[in-house]
Write an enzyme that holds these catalytic residues in place. Structure first.
Site, mmCIF file in Angstrom:
data_model
loop_
_atom_site.group_PDB
_atom_site.id
_atom_site.type_symbol
_atom_site.label_atom_id
_atom_site.label_comp_id
_atom_site.label_asym_id
_atom_site.label_seq_id
_atom_site.Cartn_x
_atom_site.Cartn_y
_atom_site.Cartn_z
ATOM 1 N NE ARG A 179 -25.392 -16.463 -20.969
ATOM 2 C CZ ARG A 179 -24.557 -16.653 -19.941
ATOM 3 N NH1 ARG A 179 -23.332 -17.127 -20.153
ATOM 4 N NH2 ARG A 179 -24.927 -16.395 -18.716
ATOM 5 C CG PHE B 188 -13.208 -20.855 -25.975
ATOM 6 C CD1 PHE B 188 -12.162 -21.686 -25.604
ATOM 7 C CD2 PHE B 188 -12.981 -19.899 -26.966
ATOM 8 C CE1 PHE B 188 -10.902 -21.554 -26.191
ATOM 9 C CE2 PHE B 188 -11.740 -19.764 -27.556
ATOM 10 C CZ PHE B 188 -10.696 -20.593 -27.175
ATOM 11 C CG ASP C 76 -15.904 -26.185 -23.860
ATOM 12 O OD1 ASP C 76 -16.185 -25.003 -23.565
ATOM 13 O OD2 ASP C 76 -15.153 -26.901 -23.169
ATOM 14 C CB SER C 77 -11.197 -28.733 -25.047
ATOM 15 O OG SER C 77 -11.124 -27.839 -23.960
ATOM 16 C CG ASP D 139 -16.673 -16.201 -23.175
ATOM 17 O OD1 ASP D 139 -15.837 -15.436 -22.670
ATOM 18 O OD2 ASP D 139 -17.634 -16.679 -22.533
ATOM 19 C CB CYS E 211 -12.627 -13.318 -18.605
ATOM 20 S SG CYS E 211 -11.844 -14.924 -18.776
HETATM 21 N N1 SAH Z 1 -19.121 -18.813 -23.214
HETATM 22 C C1 SAH Z 1 -19.360 -19.625 -22.034
HETATM 23 C C2 SAH Z 1 -18.201 -19.594 -21.041
HETATM 24 C C3 SAH Z 1 -16.868 -20.018 -21.601
HETATM 25 S S1 SAH Z 1 -15.711 -20.501 -20.397
HETATM 26 C C4 SAH Z 1 -20.674 -19.190 -21.396
HETATM 27 O O1 SAH Z 1 -21.253 -18.150 -21.757
HETATM 28 O O2 SAH Z 1 -21.148 -19.895 -20.498
HETATM 29 C C5 SAH Z 1 -14.386 -21.127 -21.299
HETATM 30 C C6 SAH Z 1 -14.564 -22.534 -21.845
HETATM 31 O O3 SAH Z 1 -13.425 -22.807 -22.663
HETATM 32 C C7 SAH Z 1 -14.608 -23.671 -20.838
HETATM 33 O O4 SAH Z 1 -15.817 -24.378 -21.001
HETATM 34 C C8 SAH Z 1 -13.405 -24.589 -21.206
HETATM 35 O O5 SAH Z 1 -13.729 -25.978 -21.133
HETATM 36 C C9 SAH Z 1 -13.153 -24.209 -22.626
HETATM 37 N N2 SAH Z 1 -11.780 -24.371 -23.153
HETATM 38 C C10 SAH Z 1 -10.613 -24.017 -22.583
HETATM 39 N N3 SAH Z 1 -9.578 -24.204 -23.432
HETATM 40 C C11 SAH Z 1 -10.107 -24.703 -24.585
HETATM 41 C C12 SAH Z 1 -9.558 -25.079 -25.848
HETATM 42 N N4 SAH Z 1 -8.245 -24.968 -26.110
HETATM 43 N N5 SAH Z 1 -10.410 -25.520 -26.808
HETATM 44 C C13 SAH Z 1 -11.725 -25.606 -26.568
HETATM 45 N N6 SAH Z 1 -12.302 -25.250 -25.396
HETATM 46 C C14 SAH Z 1 -11.508 -24.806 -24.415
#
Ligand code: SAH
Length: 384
Positions: free
Chosen positions: A206, A222, A244-245, A292, A327
């Site tokens: 970040r 995400f 984000d979903s 991510d 991950c």
């Molecule tokens: N980048 C973030 C962590 C991401 S974790 C950080 O630095 O804190 C992954 C995220 O993806 C979660 O919040 C989850 O809600 C979201 N997610 C999972 N599948 C998804 C999709 N199909 N579309 C959008 N978001 C999604």
């Protein structure tokens, strides 16, 4: 005394100090070890290789506590917890992974520190067996007011363990749990957030994103509680879209934006894959895209499917950058680079790697346990 005797020739990985004993390697069990009990592991010719925790329900039948014969007791956990804490940098940031499982000689134990609170996850039968001792050792660290448990990860099923969460030591906090990272404040939802409430592993990345974001049109896919998106704003991005979903994740992200008085992010509660298709159809372009995703490929076999997620490189303006991650422990850095290279080729994009990224230094990988390297990322720069 409980003992596991290995089959002939099955002592090699333990001799290399790989800390797992698979069920197929065991010839004989002496005594009647129960869930999480300590066992001595011996080779077929009687050499003591390790003391370990017994997991009767798991394919990983035992996890090593130590390579020499010794008592495993509360003192052992106090020692290991103190050693792990001493190895962490005294970073200015308040969020820090204190214990990273096998890499700290504590298989199945994860502990993240957020200011004066530790959030702990116990993921193996051995860790579960020693809950009290581990919680005591964490609570005794300087500056710690409370220990909260979040042992609700799916992997516990494989160990025959039920979910368990709640305050273990200390008093409940008076207000929300806030952690400061790179000068920004984030609320950590220790009770209901993902993992222990925050993705500490992306801290350094970040920071990198913030340095790359100046003057750019940024897309954070995400975004969870807004870690990358808010760093982009703090780094002077021209504009930021974050997707984000999860409704609760986006609500947390918006609250974090207000908390830091950072304006201008367009937050979208939507599916990333559908939204990216829409952007593609609409010809919308970005200078910097962060991707991510959650664990899309639990094993290498799923990697091909997951590769679809990485094809969105064609939404970049000339000279733009894609910061992309996996991950999944089952996808090696090498395989990940191949997947991304394949995606770039399919997208017809000429791209080069500028950065190879990993989890922050408080998530170390002990050299005899390469499985510890789960998070990997690349920054690609597309031809201008
Ligand atoms: N980048 C973030 C962590 C991401 S974790 C950080 O630095 O804190 C992954 C995220 O993806 C979660 O919040 C989850 O809600 C979201 N997610 C999972 N599948 C998804 C999709 N199909 N579309 C959008 N978001 C999604």
């Amino acid at each position: 005394m409980n003992r596991l005797i290995l089959k002939p020739g099955r002592d090699k990985s333990l001799k290399r100090h790989h800390p797992w004993v698979f069920s197929g390697a065991i010839a004989k069990i002496e005594g009647q070890p129960g869930l999480g009990d300590t066992v001595t592991v011996r080779s077929a010719d009687g050499v003591v290789l390790a003391v370990a925790a017994y997991s009767p329900d798991s394919q990983i039948r035992a996890r090593v506590w130590d390579w020499r014969e010794r008592d495993i007791d509360a003192g052992f956990f106090a020692e290991r917890v103190q050693r792990a804490a001493a190895l962490r940098q005294s970073a200015a940031d308040e969020g820090l992974r204190l214990i990273h499982g096998e890499s700290d000689g504590l298989p199945g134990v994860v502990a993240d520190r957020y200011a004066d609170t530790v959030v702990m996850q116990l993921l193996s039968a051995g860790a579960e067996r020693w809950r009290g001792a581990i919680a005591d050792a964490l609570a005794a660290l300087p500056g710690i007011s409370r220990v909260i448990e979040r042992s609700d990860a799916d992997v516990r099923n494989l160990e025959g363990l039920k979910p368990q969460s709640g305050l273990l030591r200390g008093e409940p906090a008076a207000g929300p749990l806030i952690v400061r990272e790179h000068g920004l404040d984030f609320a950590v939802d220790a009770e209901a957030g993902h993992k222990t409430g925050f993705y500490l592993d992306q801290r350094d990345n970040r920071g990198l994103l913030r340095r790359l974001a100046g003057g750019r049109v940024v897309l954070d896919c995400f975004c969870y509680s807004g870690g990358f998106a808010l760093n982009a704003v703090a780094g002077g991005a021209k504009s930021v879209v974050a997707i984000d979903s999860s409704g609760p994740a986006l609500a947390a992200a918006q609250a974090n934006a207000e908390r830091n008085q950072l304006k201008g992010v367009e937050w979208l509660e939507a599916d990333v894959f559908q939204t990216l298709r829409k952007f593609r159809d609409g010809g919308r372009k970005f200078d910097l895209i962060v991707l991510d995703p959650p664990k899309l490929a639990p094993t290498a076999a799923h990697a091909e499917k997951a590769a679809r997620a990485y094809k969105d490189i064609n939404l970049l303006n000339p000279g733009g950058r894609l910061m992309t991650y996996s991950c999944s422990g089952g996808v090696s850095p090498d395989l990940f680079q191949k997947i991304v290279a394949g995606a770039a080729l399919d997208a017809g994009v000429d791209a080069r790697i500028e950065y190879w990224l990993h989890a922050s230094a408080d998530h170390p990988v002990v050299m005899n346990f390469p499985e510890g390297e789960y998070l990997k990322g690349l920054v690609l720069r597309v031809g201008g």
